[in-house]
Design an enzyme around this catalytic site. Structure first.
Site, PDB file in Angstrom:
ATOM      1  N   MET A  15      -2.592  -0.819   7.586  1.00 17.19           N
ATOM      2  CA  MET A  15      -1.129  -0.974   7.556  1.00 17.19           C
ATOM      3  C   MET A  15      -0.556  -0.173   6.389  1.00 17.19           C
ATOM      4  O   MET A  15      -0.196  -0.722   5.345  1.00 17.19           O
ATOM      5  CB  MET A  15      -0.771  -2.457   7.460  1.00 17.19           C
ATOM      6  N   ASP A  16      -0.415   1.122   6.588  1.00 14.67           N
ATOM      7  CA  ASP A  16      -0.028   2.033   5.516  1.00 14.67           C
ATOM      8  C   ASP A  16       1.471   2.333   5.585  1.00 14.67           C
ATOM      9  O   ASP A  16       2.036   2.479   6.672  1.00 14.67           O
ATOM     10  CB  ASP A  16      -0.819   3.336   5.652  1.00 14.67           C
ATOM     11  N   GLY A  17       2.097   2.430   4.415  1.00 14.63           N
ATOM     12  CA  GLY A  17       3.488   2.857   4.344  1.00 14.63           C
ATOM     13  C   GLY A  17       4.473   1.790   3.917  1.00 14.63           C
ATOM     14  O   GLY A  17       5.688   2.032   3.921  1.00 14.63           O
TER      15      GLY A  17
END
Length: 265
Positions: A15-17
């Protein structure tokens, strides 16, 4: 369209960003993680409706403990808050029959967060429609080292038990002591896999990393040998149903190729 192809059994997400989303939206530091949690609930709903049985999310790595203390504390408090919310039987996870597992070196969590995680796992242990594994204080190398250490401990314990039994003069005790004991000291692949944090869960069919990044960042290195990798440019809090649909369609298009590769191993 999706029903015409195979539906993945297990999807994993990096779950990047979250932080970039917060900066773009002029939100307070840490707010992106909270929005990201609601995005995870939405994705869980989509996966449940599509028939995906296992969902694994990379929430916080061991390396993330090196971040600013204020951010680490915020994430720990958020995890504790959301884990405690799961104890409410009217929570959305009960509606979907979700079993929650917190995966990783949980000893690294502060005590309130660890206790909340353990209670949430216990409370949802009987749910059986979908399994949500939340990886916290996790890294793949730590998982592998942990598994090997546990196997070595098992082998050492078996050898010590057999040695004590062999020294005993009562034959009946010797036989009882040997019963169920593995006398082979060789470490096998199955031994290691049995002690992995994700033991009992099928390997992911798809690994998604949002924000366009293409690094695995020490996530599920053991389990992703035959995994379909996808890195959409969308930041995690902005992940939508349509993003998921396109990912699954791409997976279906590549699935026959992936199956051929598996058979060659």
């Amino acid at each position: 369209m999706l029903a015409e192809g195979p539906i993945p059994v297990h999807i994993a997400f990096i779950m990047d960003g979250n932080r970039r989303f917060a900066r773009k939206q002029n939100l307070k530091e840490g707010a992106g993680h909270k929005v990201g949690f609601f995005a995870l609930l939405a994705v869980l709903k989509y996966c449940n409706e599509l028939g995906v049985k296992f969902l694994t999310a990379y929430a916080f790595s061991i390396d993330n403990f090196k971040r600013r203390p204020e951010e680490v504390q915020y994430v720990m408090s958020l995890l504790e808050e959301k884990a405690n919310e799961i104890l409410n039987e009217e929570h959305i996870l009960y509606q979907y029959g979700v079993r929650v597992r917190f995966i990783g070196n949980l000893k690294l969590l502060n005590e309130p967060t660890r206790i909340a995680a353990e209670k949430a796992m216990e409370a949802t242990a009987k749910n059986d429609k979908i399994v949500l594994s939340i990886c916290v204080a996790y890294s793949s190398t730590d998982e592998i080292v942990h598994a090997v250490q546990e196997v070595c401990n098992d082998k050492r314990s078996n050898i010590q038990t057999l040695a004590l039994a062999a020294d005993n003069t009562t034959n009946e005790i010797y036989v009882d002591a040997r019963e169920g004991i593995d006398r082979d000291s060789t470490i096998k692949l199955a031994d290691v896999e049995r002690h992995m944090y994700l033991a009992g869960i099928p390997d992911p069919d798809i690994l998604v990393r949002t924000s366009g990044e293409t690094r695995l960042s020490n996530f599920l290195l053991w389990q992703t040998t035959h995994c379909f990798l996808h890195s959409p440019s969308v930041l995690w809090p902005s992940f939508t149903l349509w993003t998921l649909i396109w990912i699954i369609l791409d997976y279906q298009r590549a699935q026959s190729y992936l199956d051929k590769k598996k058979k060659l191993i």
